[in-house]
Design a protein around this motif. Structure first.
Motif, PDB file in Angstrom:
ATOM      1  N   LYS A  12       0.856  -1.186   0.000  1.00 61.04           N
ATOM      2  CA  LYS A  12       0.000   0.000   0.000  1.00 61.04           C
ATOM      3  C   LYS A  12       0.895   1.240   0.000  1.00 61.04           C
ATOM      4  N   TYR A  14       0.838   5.709  -0.455  1.00 61.68           N
ATOM      5  CA  TYR A  14       0.134   6.981  -0.612  1.00 61.68           C
ATOM      6  C   TYR A  14       0.951   7.802  -1.603  1.00 61.68           C
ATOM      7  N   THR A  45      -2.800   1.530   9.054  1.00 59.46           N
ATOM      8  CA  THR A  45      -3.134   1.365   7.643  1.00 59.46           C
ATOM      9  C   THR A  45      -3.486  -0.088   7.341  1.00 59.46           C
ATOM     10  N   CYS A  49      -7.064  -1.485   5.830  1.00 60.17           N
ATOM     11  CA  CYS A  49      -7.168  -2.275   4.606  1.00 60.17           C
ATOM     12  C   CYS A  49      -8.043  -3.506   4.822  1.00 60.17           C
ATOM     13  N   GLU A  54      -9.395   1.492   3.573  1.00 58.10           N
ATOM     14  CA  GLU A  54      -8.309   1.870   2.672  1.00 58.10           C
ATOM     15  C   GLU A  54      -8.197   0.800   1.581  1.00 58.10           C
TER      16      GLU A  54
END
Length: 254
Positions: A12, A14, A45, A49, A54
């Motif tokens: 993941k 950003y 995070t 997920c 997310e």
């Protein structure tokens, strides 16, 4: 035991900033799985997920029999609709750092809000279920109090009661004591301890290392977006052979 959460190669980012860099882990049914690590390592995070708050770019993230973010059509997986994501999210309880209670609702209404939306139960059944849950977290006498009338610890216990109201498959805790005054931490941990004894499957991000050692079935140490070590909590906390884990534990246990 069956696997409730199975993650392989989860990535993941950003923008250009990678947060999760190939997470591999498994949480079995009935386990209290603790996730620890330094700030900014990707712990929160990861939880977000799992219940699709997310998105992720690479890897596989399974909860029970489905890939998070995908739905099965014939013989292939396609991107899941928001309706499907929302229905799955309802099967996962989530407890946030900052309680996230509705300020204009009583404790009882906060706990039963999901039950009322789903329907299928009478008003009396919903009320009885809500009172049962508040009693379970030691707050039946605060049923008609509003969040502003409750301490931080009481608000978090209401949030836990709300998270388990729908009998979820999995409950996620994102640093549930980090916003509390020190003297209120114990009352929240006591509720989580009871849930662990009942065999509720949980993933718990926390800095409460002693609590993780006492209650946890498995512990994942995450550092710089990767699982640096996984295993039995006491072994990792007290006897880790991983230099990075040992350094972190020595610092937080002082």
């Amino acid at each position: 035991m069956s696997d409730i959460v199975k993650i392989k190669g989860l990535e993941k980012s950003y923008g250009t900033h990678p947060v999760l860099k190939g997470i591999d882990l498994t949480v079995e049914q009935g386990q209290a799985a603790f996730v620890i690590g330094p700030s900014g390592s990707g712990k929160s995070t990861l939880l977000r997920c799992v219940n699709r708050l997310e998105t992720y770019q690479e890897g596989e993230l399974w909860v029970e029999d489905y890939i998070v973010g995908a739905e099965r059509r014939s013989d292939r997986w396609i991107e899941a609709s928001e309706r499907v994501n929302a229905a799955r999210r309802a099967r996962i309880g989530m407890v946030f750092q900052r309680f996230n209670l509705f300020p204009n609702m009583t404790a009882l209404d906060n706990v039963t809000s999901g039950l009322r939306l789903v329907g299928g139960s009478s008003r009396r059944q919903v009320h009885e279920r809500g009172m049962e849950l508040l009693d379970r977290v030691g707050l039946s006498d605060k049923a008609y109090a509003y969040p502003a009338q409750l301490s931080g610890g009481q608000q978090q216990r209401v949030a836990i009661a709300r998270a388990i109201a729908m009998n979820p498959t999995l409950v996620l805790f994102d640093e549930p004591t980090s916003a509390l005054d020190p003297e209120l931490v114990g009352e929240v941990l006591a509720v989580i301890r009871d849930l662990a004894k009942e065999g509720i499957t949980m993933m718990i991000v926390t800095h409460e290392i002693r609590f993780a050692e006492e209650v946890g079935d498995v512990l994942f140490f995450i550092d710089q977006g990767c699982v640096a070590e996984a295993g039995e909590p006491r072994q990792i906390i007290r006897h880790s052979q991983n230099p990075r884990t040992a350094e972190f534990m020595a610092r937080v246990r002082q």
